[in-house]
Scaffold this motif. Structure first.
Motif, mmCIF file in Angstrom:
data_model
loop_
_atom_site.group_PDB
_atom_site.id
_atom_site.type_symbol
_atom_site.label_atom_id
_atom_site.label_comp_id
_atom_site.label_asym_id
_atom_site.label_seq_id
_atom_site.Cartn_x
_atom_site.Cartn_y
_atom_site.Cartn_z
ATOM 1 N N ALA A 1 0.828 -1.204 0.000
ATOM 2 C CA ALA A 1 0.000 0.000 0.000
ATOM 3 C C ALA A 1 0.865 1.257 0.000
ATOM 4 O O ALA A 1 1.923 1.291 0.630
ATOM 5 N N PRO A 2 0.422 2.296 -0.709
ATOM 6 C CA PRO A 2 1.218 3.526 -0.772
ATOM 7 C C PRO A 2 1.042 4.388 0.469
ATOM 8 O O PRO A 2 0.058 4.257 1.206
ATOM 9 N N SER A 3 1.996 5.260 0.698
ATOM 10 C CA SER A 3 1.825 6.300 1.705
ATOM 11 C C SER A 3 1.106 7.467 1.038
ATOM 12 O O SER A 3 1.217 7.669 -0.169
ATOM 13 N N GLU A 4 0.352 8.228 1.825
ATOM 14 C CA GLU A 4 -0.443 9.316 1.250
ATOM 15 C C GLU A 4 -0.138 10.638 1.927
ATOM 16 O O GLU A 4 0.018 10.708 3.144
ATOM 17 N N ASP A 5 -0.049 11.676 1.093
ATOM 18 C CA ASP A 5 0.044 13.045 1.573
ATOM 19 C C ASP A 5 -1.240 13.731 1.114
ATOM 20 O O ASP A 5 -1.341 14.206 -0.016
ATOM 21 N N LYS A 6 -2.270 13.731 1.983
ATOM 22 C CA LYS A 6 -3.582 14.232 1.583
ATOM 23 C C LYS A 6 -3.571 15.735 1.314
ATOM 24 O O LYS A 6 -4.330 16.229 0.488
ATOM 25 N N THR B 1 -0.984 13.494 -2.912
ATOM 26 C CA THR B 1 0.083 12.679 -3.502
ATOM 27 C C THR B 1 0.109 11.292 -2.861
ATOM 28 O O THR B 1 -0.064 11.148 -1.656
ATOM 29 N N LYS B 2 0.337 10.270 -3.702
ATOM 30 C CA LYS B 2 0.550 8.914 -3.231
ATOM 31 C C LYS B 2 1.947 8.478 -3.637
ATOM 32 O O LYS B 2 2.401 8.795 -4.738
ATOM 33 N N THR B 3 2.609 7.740 -2.742
ATOM 34 C CA THR B 3 3.954 7.248 -3.036
ATOM 35 C C THR B 3 4.022 5.750 -2.766
ATOM 36 O O THR B 3 3.774 5.291 -1.651
ATOM 37 N N TYR B 4 4.350 5.010 -3.824
ATOM 38 C CA TYR B 4 4.593 3.573 -3.694
ATOM 39 C C TYR B 4 6.100 3.349 -3.588
ATOM 40 O O TYR B 4 6.873 3.929 -4.360
ATOM 41 N N HIS B 5 6.508 2.504 -2.648
ATOM 42 C CA HIS B 5 7.908 2.111 -2.535
ATOM 43 C C HIS B 5 7.944 0.588 -2.482
ATOM 44 O O HIS B 5 7.468 -0.025 -1.523
ATOM 45 N N THR C 1 10.257 3.260 -6.922
ATOM 46 C CA THR C 1 9.524 4.320 -6.242
ATOM 47 C C THR C 1 8.620 5.013 -7.263
ATOM 48 O O THR C 1 9.071 5.388 -8.348
ATOM 49 N N ILE C 2 7.348 5.164 -6.911
ATOM 50 C CA ILE C 2 6.376 5.796 -7.802
ATOM 51 C C ILE C 2 5.659 6.895 -7.034
ATOM 52 O O ILE C 2 5.135 6.663 -5.948
ATOM 53 N N HIS C 3 5.636 8.102 -7.606
ATOM 54 C CA HIS C 3 4.872 9.221 -7.050
ATOM 55 C C HIS C 3 3.695 9.510 -7.981
ATOM 56 O O HIS C 3 3.887 9.645 -9.190
ATOM 57 N N ILE C 4 2.501 9.621 -7.413
ATOM 58 C CA ILE C 4 1.307 9.921 -8.201
ATOM 59 C C ILE C 4 0.631 11.146 -7.605
ATOM 60 O O ILE C 4 0.391 11.211 -6.395
ATOM 61 N N VAL C 5 0.318 12.118 -8.458
ATOM 62 C CA VAL C 5 -0.321 13.345 -7.993
ATOM 63 C C VAL C 5 -1.469 13.684 -8.942
ATOM 64 O O VAL C 5 -1.400 13.437 -10.148
ATOM 65 N N GLU C 6 -2.523 14.219 -8.389
ATOM 66 C CA GLU C 6 -3.673 14.594 -9.213
ATOM 67 C C GLU C 6 -3.303 15.772 -10.108
ATOM 68 O O GLU C 6 -2.684 16.741 -9.674
#
Length: 253
Positions: free
Chosen positions: A78-83, A87-91, A100-105
């Motif tokens: 599961a990713p960590s979230e910065d609400k 942003t979501k970060t998969y490690h 490492t994947i960063h996903i942002v709206e």
């Protein structure tokens, strides 16, 4: 003579298999393809161009592929979230690989197709501590396929909804191809995007028409509840939407 022919064929097969093995990635590619063959399992696709690459994220596996055919698989985490920054970060770790994947709206287009995405992504792949792949791309959530179609609201906050009332019957209709939802609140029409991730669901951007609601209706309660929804279940043509552990809406096909 027959023995010589058989021996020659065996030697040829040995060298052919040896040549093939030198071109295969360090992971079991056949196993990965079997695990990711079903689109129903994948809920998030990440992709980029120049060079082409993609990452498929499912409930139990994450697969990275590049244009040269390199395939690396990771166990899902599961990713960590910065609400605050959305942003979501998969490690993810797999043997000597570190992804490492960063996903942002945010609006994203790949520049090659006419399909736009609502999320941006950047990724970094390390092999034995050394960066071997680092690029930006787009991210596209896939809706759970069982959501497809029109669902009629039968229960709202444990109160039954009658189809014989003085207001329009509330419903939701999912388009899993476009990741969109439309419907009616009992007065106004609604439409917007929807995201599923395993059993999690959210409706981040819902728009309503602006008709004056003269008759009795449940619109305000409907809109308040749909914002609270975090999880769904589907069983025997029944869709249940929850806020945490609390059942908030029940729909039927």
């Amino acid at each position: 003579m027959k023995k010589i022919v058989l021996l020659t064929a065996a030697i040829g097969a040995f060298f052919l298999s040896s040549c093939k093995s030198t071109r295969q990635p360090s992971v079991d590619k056949m196993q990965i393809e079997q695990n990711t063959d079903s689109e129903e399992e994948v809920f998030l696709k990440i992709f980029g161009v120049e060079p082409f690459w993609n990452i498929d994220i499912a409930e139990d596996i994450v697969v990275f592929k590049d244009v040269e055919g390199k395939v690396v698989t990771f166990k899902y985490a599961a990713p960590s979230e910065d609400k605050e920054n959305m942003t979501k970060t998969y490690h993810l770790l797999s043997g000597g690989y570190d992804l490492t994947i960063h996903i942002v709206e945010g609006y994203c287009t790949d520049g090659m197709s006419d399909k736009d995405s609502a999320y941006k992504a950047d990724m970094q792949l390390k092999e034995n501590g050394k960066i071997v792949w680092e690029h930006k791309g787009c991210a596209h959530y896939l809706l759970h396929p069982e959501l497809e179609g029109k669902w009629i609201l039968k229960q709202l906050n444990h109160k039954k909804i009658s189809e014989d009332g003085s207001y329009a019957t509330p419903y939701l209709e999912f388009d899993t191809t476009e990741n969109r939802v439309s419907g009616n609140t009992s007065c106004n029409g609604i439409s917007g995007s929807v995201i599923t991730e395993g059993s999690l669901i959210k409706f981040p951007h819902m728009a309503t028409t602006l008709m004056m609601c003269v008759n009795e209706n449940v619109e305000q309660e409907f809109l308040e509840v749909i914002e609270q929804v975090t999880r769904f279940e589907i069983e025997e043509n029944e869709l249940r939407l929850y806020a945490g552990q609390q059942l908030k809406m029940l729909f039927k096909k």
